[in-house]
Design an enzyme around this catalytic site. Structure first.
Site, mmCIF file in Angstrom:
data_model
loop_
_atom_site.group_PDB
_atom_site.id
_atom_site.type_symbol
_atom_site.label_atom_id
_atom_site.label_comp_id
_atom_site.label_asym_id
_atom_site.label_seq_id
_atom_site.Cartn_x
_atom_site.Cartn_y
_atom_site.Cartn_z
ATOM 1 N N SER A 123 0.840 -1.200 0.000
ATOM 2 C CA SER A 123 0.000 0.000 0.000
ATOM 3 C C SER A 123 0.872 1.245 0.000
ATOM 4 O O SER A 123 1.970 1.256 0.571
ATOM 5 C CB SER A 123 -0.845 -0.030 1.278
ATOM 6 O OG SER A 123 -1.475 1.207 1.479
ATOM 7 N N TYR A 147 -1.400 -1.172 10.803
ATOM 8 C CA TYR A 147 -1.683 -1.714 9.469
ATOM 9 C C TYR A 147 -0.493 -1.457 8.537
ATOM 10 O O TYR A 147 0.020 -2.373 7.881
ATOM 11 C CB TYR A 147 -2.964 -1.079 8.893
ATOM 12 C CG TYR A 147 -3.143 -1.355 7.424
ATOM 13 C CD1 TYR A 147 -3.478 -2.627 6.975
ATOM 14 C CD2 TYR A 147 -2.947 -0.359 6.469
ATOM 15 C CE1 TYR A 147 -3.620 -2.896 5.613
ATOM 16 C CE2 TYR A 147 -3.092 -0.601 5.115
ATOM 17 C CZ TYR A 147 -3.427 -1.874 4.693
ATOM 18 O OH TYR A 147 -3.553 -2.141 3.350
ATOM 19 N N LYS A 151 2.461 -4.017 6.663
ATOM 20 C CA LYS A 151 2.876 -4.044 5.251
ATOM 21 C C LYS A 151 4.387 -3.858 5.144
ATOM 22 O O LYS A 151 5.055 -4.517 4.341
ATOM 23 C CB LYS A 151 2.152 -2.944 4.460
ATOM 24 C CG LYS A 151 0.653 -3.146 4.319
ATOM 25 C CD LYS A 151 0.304 -4.347 3.459
ATOM 26 C CE LYS A 151 -1.190 -4.552 3.315
ATOM 27 N NZ LYS A 151 -1.568 -5.849 2.752
HETATM 28 P P1 NAD Z 1 -10.920 -7.073 1.232
HETATM 29 O O1 NAD Z 1 -11.114 -7.109 2.710
HETATM 30 O O2 NAD Z 1 -12.081 -6.786 0.367
HETATM 31 O O3 NAD Z 1 -10.285 -8.468 0.754
HETATM 32 C C1 NAD Z 1 -9.419 -9.236 1.548
HETATM 33 C C2 NAD Z 1 -9.912 -10.674 1.511
HETATM 34 O O4 NAD Z 1 -9.032 -11.468 2.303
HETATM 35 C C3 NAD Z 1 -11.323 -10.849 2.085
HETATM 36 O O5 NAD Z 1 -12.104 -11.588 1.186
HETATM 37 C C4 NAD Z 1 -11.101 -11.613 3.391
HETATM 38 O O6 NAD Z 1 -12.171 -12.466 3.682
HETATM 39 C C5 NAD Z 1 -9.808 -12.355 3.100
HETATM 40 N N1 NAD Z 1 -8.973 -12.655 4.276
HETATM 41 C C6 NAD Z 1 -8.576 -11.823 5.257
HETATM 42 N N2 NAD Z 1 -7.803 -12.464 6.142
HETATM 43 C C7 NAD Z 1 -7.681 -13.739 5.704
HETATM 44 C C8 NAD Z 1 -7.005 -14.889 6.173
HETATM 45 N N3 NAD Z 1 -6.299 -14.863 7.304
HETATM 46 N N4 NAD Z 1 -7.098 -16.039 5.457
HETATM 47 C C9 NAD Z 1 -7.831 -16.082 4.337
HETATM 48 N N5 NAD Z 1 -8.496 -15.034 3.840
HETATM 49 C C10 NAD Z 1 -8.430 -13.874 4.510
HETATM 50 O O7 NAD Z 1 -9.728 -6.054 0.950
HETATM 51 P P2 NAD Z 1 -9.206 -5.453 -0.426
HETATM 52 O O8 NAD Z 1 -9.557 -4.020 -0.467
HETATM 53 O O9 NAD Z 1 -9.578 -6.320 -1.567
HETATM 54 O O10 NAD Z 1 -7.637 -5.524 -0.170
HETATM 55 C C11 NAD Z 1 -6.866 -6.617 -0.602
HETATM 56 C C12 NAD Z 1 -5.413 -6.397 -0.194
HETATM 57 O O11 NAD Z 1 -4.963 -5.158 -0.712
HETATM 58 C C13 NAD Z 1 -5.215 -6.312 1.327
HETATM 59 O O12 NAD Z 1 -4.005 -6.977 1.642
HETATM 60 C C14 NAD Z 1 -5.097 -4.834 1.584
HETATM 61 O O13 NAD Z 1 -4.293 -4.561 2.712
HETATM 62 C C15 NAD Z 1 -4.409 -4.361 0.314
HETATM 63 N N6 NAD Z 1 -4.698 -2.933 0.022
HETATM 64 C C16 NAD Z 1 -5.991 -2.494 -0.037
HETATM 65 C C17 NAD Z 1 -6.232 -1.153 -0.286
HETATM 66 C C18 NAD Z 1 -7.649 -0.621 -0.304
HETATM 67 O O14 NAD Z 1 -7.816 0.592 -0.107
HETATM 68 N N7 NAD Z 1 -8.672 -1.430 -0.565
HETATM 69 C C19 NAD Z 1 -5.166 -0.273 -0.500
HETATM 70 C C20 NAD Z 1 -3.870 -0.764 -0.451
HETATM 71 C C21 NAD Z 1 -3.638 -2.118 -0.190
HETATM 72 C C1 WQD Z 2 -9.502 9.736 1.297
HETATM 73 C C2 WQD Z 2 -9.686 11.223 1.575
HETATM 74 C C3 WQD Z 2 -9.951 11.725 3.919
HETATM 75 C C4 WQD Z 2 -13.814 9.682 4.419
HETATM 76 C C5 WQD Z 2 -6.929 4.647 3.210
HETATM 77 C C6 WQD Z 2 -5.856 3.955 4.014
HETATM 78 C C7 WQD Z 2 -4.728 3.532 3.112
HETATM 79 C C8 WQD Z 2 -5.227 2.704 1.927
HETATM 80 C C9 WQD Z 2 -6.367 3.381 1.223
HETATM 81 C C10 WQD Z 2 -5.085 0.368 2.455
HETATM 82 C C11 WQD Z 2 -8.898 11.709 2.800
HETATM 83 C C12 WQD Z 2 -11.211 12.072 3.151
HETATM 84 C C13 WQD Z 2 -12.637 10.196 3.891
HETATM 85 C C14 WQD Z 2 -14.841 10.590 4.817
HETATM 86 C C15 WQD Z 2 -13.452 12.432 4.121
HETATM 87 N N1 WQD Z 2 -5.745 1.436 2.359
HETATM 88 N N2 WQD Z 2 -12.451 11.542 3.745
HETATM 89 N N3 WQD Z 2 -14.614 11.929 4.657
HETATM 90 O O1 WQD Z 2 -7.199 7.629 4.160
HETATM 91 O O2 WQD Z 2 -6.306 8.128 1.836
HETATM 92 O O3 WQD Z 2 -6.354 5.814 2.617
HETATM 93 O O4 WQD Z 2 -7.380 3.774 2.173
HETATM 94 O O5 WQD Z 2 -3.917 0.188 2.283
HETATM 95 O O6 WQD Z 2 -3.838 2.806 3.893
HETATM 96 O O7 WQD Z 2 -5.380 4.845 5.009
HETATM 97 O O8 WQD Z 2 -8.484 6.894 2.086
HETATM 98 O O9 WQD Z 2 -10.840 6.969 1.389
HETATM 99 O O10 WQD Z 2 -10.301 7.000 3.859
HETATM 100 O O11 WQD Z 2 -9.788 9.009 2.492
HETATM 101 O O12 WQD Z 2 -13.302 13.646 4.007
HETATM 102 O O13 WQD Z 2 -15.901 10.180 5.322
HETATM 103 O O14 WQD Z 2 -11.066 11.462 1.899
HETATM 104 O O15 WQD Z 2 -9.685 12.665 4.916
HETATM 105 O O16 WQD Z 2 -8.471 13.020 2.514
HETATM 106 P P1 WQD Z 2 -7.047 7.235 2.760
HETATM 107 P P2 WQD Z 2 -9.936 7.393 2.473
#
Ligand code: NAD
Ligand code: WQD
Length: 336
Positions: A123, A147, A151
């Protein structure tokens, strides 16, 4: 076959569709702690193929060993993990256990099975600071919550594994802010309870499930005072994984690559784009900053372009349109 851990989740399900469309055969391992079983039927409706699904946990080493001996797995795309920043601050152990211990058990099983190709979901949170310059992969990293720390620990662990054994081929993908949904409106993001992230919240306001949006902070050092992020369509992210998979055989090192569009949009920009896409007014109040938020960050996505031959195709209007289509077709997410 490609083992997709967490393949029932938001990004994993879109990646399974993209994998099938590109001729790969995904097999999903997911414990369904944050997803629904009917994702499988939705993937089948979109692609005509229903992936093999194993319900289970990546921390279950015995199960992993069985999976690797029962299926001819060439590579693993590893999404499984917990991702809620606030929850990670309150329950750090859950995050170290699920994300760190889980990934450790996965790579141990891979090593045992001789499967040494991995694509990992990292991330942009690992950069941990604001920047008005596009963020390149060589920027310094800093964890600002458990979190993000999970990572970073995993990035370090994977890098060490690759250095010790050059047979490993890994790509660490650092996603910026994934939003949007598949154009079919059949799969998308389905958060539990009150959404933490901006787009799910806005779309629930637009559909009438929530009264108004709280804009966290109006005094950031950005063009309109609200936070700026690099939003990327989840289908672009999904195709980034296929690009990384195609690249794996050519690289033995552990490589970190940004997946973003390179463009930053403020909260108010996103509200405007969503209003245009949905033809709905999004009422909002500007409130205090959210703890831990930063002003601005967006990707330098040139490495993904030069190395993986990948570039984001969708713009912010496409992302809002597809989020809205998913929300309208599934007002209660996968529950109907
Ligand atoms: P999500 O929660 O929709 O998907 C994750 C999936 O993993 C879920 O289906 C959950 O049931 C499964 N899971 C969790 N723990 C598990 C375990 N111990 N064993 C088996 N399955 C398990 O999340 P997502 O948004 O699709 O994110 C996927 C990956 O990408 C995550 O590693 C997350 O940290 C990373 N990521 C997400 C974002 C975001 O904003 N969505 C941003 C950056 C990185
Ligand atoms: C985006 C912008 C908020 C909600 C998060 C995780 C990051 C990554 C992606 C996993 C910011 C603003 C939000 C609301 C708002 N995930 N906001 N009102 O915080 O950039 O990133 O998701 O890896 O690790 O931290 O994403 O969508 O929460 O916020 O004003 O109700 O929207 O302040 O500027 P963020 P977000």
């Amino acid at each position: 076959m490609i083992l997709v851990t967490g393949g029932m989740g938001y990004i994993g399900s879109h990646t399974c569709v993209e994998l099938i469309n590109a001729g790969f055969t995904p097999i999903i391992l997911d414990n369904l702690c944050n997803s629904h079983k009917n994702v499988l039927e939705r993937i089948e409706t979109i692609t005509g193929q229903k992936p093999t699904f194993i319900e289970g946990d990546i921390r279950d080493s015995e199960l992993l060993n069985k999976v690797f001996s029962n299926y001819p797995i060439d590579a693993v795309i590893h999404f499984a993990g917990l991702k809620a920043v606030g929850e990670s601050v309150q329950h750090p152990l859950r995050y170290y256990d699920n994300n760190v211990v889980g990934s450790l058990s996965l790579v141990q099983a891979m090593e045992k099975a001789g499967v040494k190709r991995l694509i990992f979901s990292s991330s942009a949170t690992v950069y941990g600071c604001s920047s008005t310059e596009p963020i390149t992969e060589s920027f310094s990293t800093k964890a600002v919550n458990p979190y993000g720390q999970s990572k970073l620990i995993l990035e370090t662990m994977f890098t060490d594994i690759c250095h010790a054994d050059p047979e490993w081929q890994m790509v660490i993908l650092r996603y910026f802010n994934p939003i949007g949904a598949h154009e079919s409106g059949l799969i998308g993001e389905d958060p539990n309870g009150i959404p933490n992230n901006l787009l799910p919240f806005i779309s629930q306001v637009a559909i009438g499930k929530r009264d108004k949006l709280q804009v966290f902070g109006g005094d950031y050092d950005t063009h309109d005072g609200t936070g700026v992020r690099d939003y990327i369509h989840v289908c672009d992210l999904a195709s980034g994984h296929v690009a990384a998979l195609n690249h794996l055989p050519y690289k033995s090192n552990c490589l970190a690559v940004n997946l973003g569009t390179g463009k930053g949009y403020s909260v108010l920009d996103v509200i405007n784009a969503f209003e245009k896409a949905s033809n709905k007014k999004i009422p909002y109040d500007v409130v205090e900053r959210r703890l831990g938020d930063i002003d601005i960050y967006f990707a330098d996505a040139s490495l993904a372009n030069s190395l993986l031959n990948w570039q984001a195709q969708f713009n912010i209007d496409d992302m809002c349109r597809d989020t809205w289509r998913w929300q309208q077709k599934n007002p209660n997410g996968y529950l109907g």
